[in-house]
Enzyme design. Sequence first.
Site, PDB file in Angstrom:
ATOM      1  CD  GLU A   1      -2.317  -6.544   3.975  1.00  0.00           C
ATOM      2  OE1 GLU A   1      -2.367  -5.370   4.399  1.00  0.00           O
ATOM      3  OE2 GLU A   1      -2.233  -6.837   2.766  1.00  0.00           O
TER       4      GLU A   1
ATOM      5  CG  HIS B   1      -4.562  -3.287   2.296  1.00  0.00           C
ATOM      6  ND1 HIS B   1      -3.437  -3.204   3.104  1.00  0.00           N
ATOM      7  CD2 HIS B   1      -4.887  -2.011   1.977  1.00  0.00           C
ATOM      8  CE1 HIS B   1      -3.103  -1.943   3.272  1.00  0.00           C
ATOM      9  NE2 HIS B   1      -3.964  -1.188   2.590  1.00  0.00           N
TER      10      HIS B   1
ATOM     11  CB  CYS C   1      -0.988  -0.034   1.170  1.00  0.00           C
ATOM     12  SG  CYS C   1      -2.389   1.102   0.921  1.00  0.00           S
TER      13      CYS C   1
END
Length: 307
Positions: A237, A235, A142
């Site tokens: 994750e 993202h 990011c």
Amino acid sequence: MPIKIPDDLPARRILEEEGVVVMREADAVRQDIRPLKIGLLNLMPNKICTETQFARLIGATPLQVELTLVCMTDHVARHTPAEHMASFYRPWADVRAERFDGFIITGAPVEKLPFEAVTYWDELRTIFDWTQEHVHRCFTICWAAQAAVHHFHGMPKYELPQKAFGVFPHRNLAPCSPWLRGMSDLFPVPVSRWTEVRVEDIPASSGLRILADNEESGLCLLDDPNHRMLHMFNHLEYDTGLLAAEYERDIANGKEILLPRNYFPGDDPQRPPRNSWRSHAHLLFGNWINEIYQTTPFELQEIGQAA
């Protein structure tokens, strides 16, 4: 093989409940094996949540991984207990003489600031340069990905008129890439950012290769082979409920925020979201760990000496 993390790290209990094999430090020292040494420079406010997310992904591979939690040297975390930081994190200045097979640098909620206005910008630039001699493969996430392509390639970031927010289907533009091995032609990725970098700013001589994108939310994943880096602008994750938590937080703070796209069933924030990206997160990070294992030198001191 398992992931090695401190015995009393809060993430341990969560990962064990999920079935991730976690090795006790006492057991790890008895094994005659060199684990992959992975560093996590955690710039996110909720350190415990973020360290759990990444430990879950890198600990799900069949290789033994030793995770080192790293923080900026002089920046004081305001949202994580000081005792947690003192117990589990090492300032970058304390690890700068070490070498890592892999190093992850997370995003940070500073994306609306000019890079130079971020208090730890100078140290982060030094860390980016340090990875070139002390890290075999680096993975930026990011804002850190935006910062890295700005530092190495001079690419600017642009503020968006409204937040790119939701779960967007991304095109797999390089299915033969080792990083995207096994990934679908179209795969969902959570997006949560107020800024973007753009395709037209990629320098022709940079060697950067676009691996995944979305027509609406833009660039997602860039391969940077000249710097042995992957840059992820979104993202994968994220936990299932994290976009909902961000939405509720912004609403509570009186911010004008749109409902995250393609996230709540029927666009009803009262209905619990379903995770459609978990398998792709495991694939991407598994591919990254596997590629590190296949190419990293056996002797740690040789890391970073050759591309």
